[in-house]
Design a protein around this motif. Structure first.
Motif, mmCIF file in Angstrom:
data_model
loop_
_atom_site.group_PDB
_atom_site.id
_atom_site.type_symbol
_atom_site.label_atom_id
_atom_site.label_comp_id
_atom_site.label_asym_id
_atom_site.label_seq_id
_atom_site.Cartn_x
_atom_site.Cartn_y
_atom_site.Cartn_z
ATOM 1 N N ASN A 208 0.737 -1.085 0.028
ATOM 2 C CA ASN A 208 0.082 0.164 -0.131
ATOM 3 C C ASN A 208 0.813 1.134 -0.008
ATOM 4 O O ASN A 208 2.019 1.205 0.793
ATOM 5 C CB ASN A 208 -0.921 0.032 1.356
ATOM 6 C CG ASN A 208 -1.921 -0.973 1.322
ATOM 7 O OD1 ASN A 208 -2.900 -1.096 0.413
ATOM 8 N ND2 ASN A 208 -1.818 -1.941 2.229
ATOM 9 N N ASP A 209 0.417 2.230 -0.646
ATOM 10 C CA ASP A 209 0.994 3.642 -0.629
ATOM 11 C C ASP A 209 -0.224 4.804 -0.302
ATOM 12 O O ASP A 209 -0.913 4.717 -1.544
ATOM 13 C CB ASP A 209 1.649 3.838 -1.778
ATOM 14 C CG ASP A 209 2.369 5.237 -1.826
ATOM 15 O OD1 ASP A 209 2.227 6.099 -0.819
ATOM 16 O OD2 ASP A 209 3.018 5.678 -3.057
ATOM 17 N N THR A 210 -0.249 5.104 0.673
ATOM 18 C CA THR A 210 -1.479 6.144 0.892
ATOM 19 C C THR A 210 -0.466 7.565 0.961
ATOM 20 O O THR A 210 0.352 7.715 1.681
ATOM 21 C CB THR A 210 -1.933 5.990 2.379
ATOM 22 O OG1 THR A 210 -2.877 4.815 2.177
ATOM 23 C CG2 THR A 210 -2.821 7.218 2.736
ATOM 24 N N THR A 263 11.799 -0.840 5.730
ATOM 25 C CA THR A 263 11.371 0.486 6.385
ATOM 26 C C THR A 263 12.653 1.381 6.535
ATOM 27 O O THR A 263 12.847 2.482 6.201
ATOM 28 C CB THR A 263 10.761 0.289 7.675
ATOM 29 O OG1 THR A 263 11.549 -0.297 8.673
ATOM 30 C CG2 THR A 263 9.399 -0.331 7.528
ATOM 31 N N SER A 264 13.840 0.697 7.102
ATOM 32 C CA SER A 264 14.949 1.472 7.510
ATOM 33 C C SER A 264 15.768 1.906 6.042
ATOM 34 O O SER A 264 15.733 3.300 6.017
ATOM 35 C CB SER A 264 16.181 0.531 7.954
ATOM 36 O OG SER A 264 15.927 0.063 9.124
ATOM 37 N N TYR A 323 2.859 0.347 3.537
ATOM 38 C CA TYR A 323 2.637 -0.551 4.439
ATOM 39 C C TYR A 323 1.946 -1.883 3.760
ATOM 40 O O TYR A 323 1.607 -1.590 2.876
ATOM 41 C CB TYR A 323 1.438 0.220 5.440
ATOM 42 C CG TYR A 323 0.438 0.685 5.185
ATOM 43 C CD1 TYR A 323 0.338 1.762 4.570
ATOM 44 C CD2 TYR A 323 -0.908 0.074 4.798
ATOM 45 C CE1 TYR A 323 -0.621 2.756 4.110
ATOM 46 C CE2 TYR A 323 -1.987 0.522 4.504
ATOM 47 C CZ TYR A 323 -1.917 1.834 3.795
ATOM 48 O OH TYR A 323 -2.903 2.289 3.465
ATOM 49 N N PRO A 324 2.357 -2.981 4.354
ATOM 50 C CA PRO A 324 1.895 -4.202 3.712
ATOM 51 C C PRO A 324 0.323 -4.163 3.827
ATOM 52 O O PRO A 324 -0.395 -3.685 4.805
ATOM 53 C CB PRO A 324 2.640 -5.374 4.250
ATOM 54 C CG PRO A 324 3.021 -4.647 5.873
ATOM 55 C CD PRO A 324 3.223 -3.187 5.731
ATOM 56 N N LYS A 325 -0.089 -5.338 3.096
ATOM 57 C CA LYS A 325 -1.509 -5.628 3.253
ATOM 58 C C LYS A 325 -2.057 -6.226 4.466
ATOM 59 O O LYS A 325 -2.916 -5.864 4.763
ATOM 60 C CB LYS A 325 -1.843 -6.565 1.826
ATOM 61 C CG LYS A 325 -3.197 -6.904 1.658
ATOM 62 C CD LYS A 325 -3.851 -7.614 0.477
ATOM 63 C CE LYS A 325 -4.826 -7.872 0.243
ATOM 64 N NZ LYS A 325 -6.100 -6.560 0.502
ATOM 65 N N GLU A 326 -1.067 -7.074 5.048
ATOM 66 C CA GLU A 326 -1.427 -7.512 6.333
ATOM 67 C C GLU A 326 -1.456 -6.356 7.464
ATOM 68 O O GLU A 326 -0.470 -5.662 7.551
ATOM 69 C CB GLU A 326 -0.366 -8.680 6.737
ATOM 70 C CG GLU A 326 -0.686 -9.492 7.622
ATOM 71 C CD GLU A 326 0.551 -10.493 8.405
ATOM 72 O OE1 GLU A 326 1.300 -11.017 7.526
ATOM 73 O OE2 GLU A 326 0.572 -10.775 9.549
ATOM 74 N N LYS A 329 -5.850 -2.574 7.812
ATOM 75 C CA LYS A 329 -6.992 -2.001 8.498
ATOM 76 C C LYS A 329 -6.600 -1.152 9.583
ATOM 77 O O LYS A 329 -6.824 0.016 9.978
ATOM 78 C CB LYS A 329 -7.921 -2.806 8.958
ATOM 79 C CG LYS A 329 -8.803 -3.714 7.640
ATOM 80 C CD LYS A 329 -9.959 -2.841 7.171
ATOM 81 C CE LYS A 329 -10.417 -3.218 5.934
ATOM 82 N NZ LYS A 329 -9.618 -3.368 4.792
ATOM 83 N N GLU A 330 -5.619 -1.560 10.385
ATOM 84 C CA GLU A 330 -5.079 -0.849 11.644
ATOM 85 C C GLU A 330 -4.304 0.386 11.308
ATOM 86 O O GLU A 330 -4.543 1.383 11.737
ATOM 87 C CB GLU A 330 -4.163 -1.851 12.215
ATOM 88 C CG GLU A 330 -4.163 -1.598 13.934
ATOM 89 C CD GLU A 330 -3.170 -2.791 14.387
ATOM 90 O OE1 GLU A 330 -3.151 -3.797 14.017
ATOM 91 O OE2 GLU A 330 -2.561 -2.200 15.449
ATOM 92 N N VAL A 331 -3.579 0.012 10.285
ATOM 93 C CA VAL A 331 -2.678 1.294 9.723
ATOM 94 C C VAL A 331 -3.686 2.374 9.213
ATOM 95 O O VAL A 331 -3.605 3.578 9.407
ATOM 96 C CB VAL A 331 -1.789 0.843 8.852
ATOM 97 C CG1 VAL A 331 -1.047 2.180 7.974
ATOM 98 C CG2 VAL A 331 -0.583 0.154 9.349
#
Ligand code: DP6
Length: 360
Positions: A208-210, A263-264, A323-326, A329-331
């Motif tokens: 994902n890329d928001t 991420t780093s 962020y990954p698909k897994e 929802k939380e992200v």
């Protein structure tokens, strides 16, 4: 392959009228292209995610002139409105590709373009815009040359896009793309972008890329001017060497799917890009107070939740949250509750790794 391979034949029997439409996506660089040579080739290799929803849809209408000449005649419409804003870049594009597409001398053009993202969102539209236009040109060339192979079509489309805007060459194909010669990446070249040729852990195929729209004003220093400032930059050599090393670091991360290392590396690349802007001569700053608030909030959230969310930046104040698909929802509820407030007009765009350009 060399530039010579991209010179079109002298075609006869050119059609009088033609119209082509392509939809082409934007892309976000993981390893950044920052610094270029005079012939619009990059100083280092770059790697990007092609996006899905942030796209430009362009129609190119061609009308045969009475007599072929070097005058580039065109009008540009954004949706239904004639506009001049994109003229200089498009004019330069046509001039620069004429030696590779001499059949264009026979035509005048009408270009009708529209973005799926808000026009003034500050998202770089040159990648999606230039690649969509280059693909329309290649559709004409393919009509003129019935022997053209699909592989050549896409290579030359990327080659022409690159001449329009460097990062645009990475917007032709979906998934992950690589542009720029690297001694350890077979078939890599400065001339056009290639599909990333190594194993990719499945987590990255639907990442994902928001995009958080912090600032929608025109940038004070354009990307093209930013690239120029790399020419005499005190850290230029170190940057180009580091980028080549980072390509190798990313190669093993993409294979083994280590999201903490991802991420780093991604954040290092983003911060290095902006550090280069802040230390050029003259120096400049494109990030805004809200960019920093978002960055700090993402870092805190990652530390507390251990969710491998990270940020990257292009040459502006907006933040791409990766962020990954897994756990998405939380992200996404974190973005809604904690990050949205830092966006101009509370605007953000939900996007993800996508399938590349398509003809309509
Ligand atoms: C920071 O491709 O916009 O987004 O070749 O002059 O058109 P020109 O520059 P452009 O530069 C993009 C720079 C970047 C990093 C990247 O996309 O790799």
């Amino acid at each position: 392959m060399s530039e010579e391979n991209f010179k079109a034949n002298n075609f006869t029997n050119l059609p009088d009228i033609r119209s082509y439409t392509w939809s082409s996506p934007s892309n976000i660089a993981l390893i950044k292209y920052w610094g270029k040579n005079k012939n619009q080739t990059p100083k280092n290799t770059s790697i990007s995610f092609t996006l899905s929803n942030s796209r430009t849809i362009t129609t190119l209408e061609l009308n045969k002139k009475n007599k072929a000449d070097n005058n580039i005649l065109f009008d540009v419409y954004y949706k239904n409105k004639k506009i001049d804003e994109f003229r200089p870049k498009i004019d330069l594009f046509f001039r620069n590709i004429l030696e590779h597409c001499s059949y264009l001398k026979e035509y005048s053009f009408k270009i009708i373009t529209a973005n799926t993202f808000p026009h003034s969102s500050g998202i770089a539209s040159s990648a999606s815009g230039m690649s969509a236009l280059a693909l329309c040109v290649m559709s004409l060339e393919r009509d003129l040359d019935s022997t053209m192979k699909e592989e050549y079509f896409y290579k030359k489309a990327s080659f022409l896009s690159r001449i329009g805007s460097g990062s645009a060459c990475r917007s032709i194909l979906g998934g992950i793309n690589l542009w720029g010669k690297h001694t350890e990446v077979e078939k890599s070249t400065d001339l056009y972008s290639i599909k990333y040729p190594y194993e990719i852990c499945k987590d990255f195929l639907d990442y994902n890329d928001t995009i958080l729209l912090v600032d929608t004003e025109a940038k004070k220093v354009s990307s093209s001017d930013g690239h120029k400032l790399m020419n005499n930059h005190i850290y230029a050599d170190k940057r180009y060497k580091t980028a080549q090393k980072n390509v190798i670091r990313l190669k093993s991360i993409l294979k083994n799917g280590n999201l903490n290392s991802f991420t780093s590396l991604i954040e290092e690349e983003a911060m290095m890009l902006h550090a280069l802007m802040m230390t050029s001569n003259p120096s400049y700053v494109l990030i805004k107070p809200n960019t920093l608030k978002i960055i700090n909030s993402i870092k805190n959230y990652r530390e507390t939740t251990k969710i491998p969310i990270c940020f990257t930046l292009d040459a502006g104040a907006n933040v791409h949250v990766l962020y990954p698909k897994e756990g998405e929802k939380e992200v996404e509820s974190f973005i809604e509750s904690e990050l949205k407030k830092y966006c101009k007009n509370h605007l953000y765009i939900k996007d993800k790794v996508g399938f590349g350009s398509i003809q309509l």
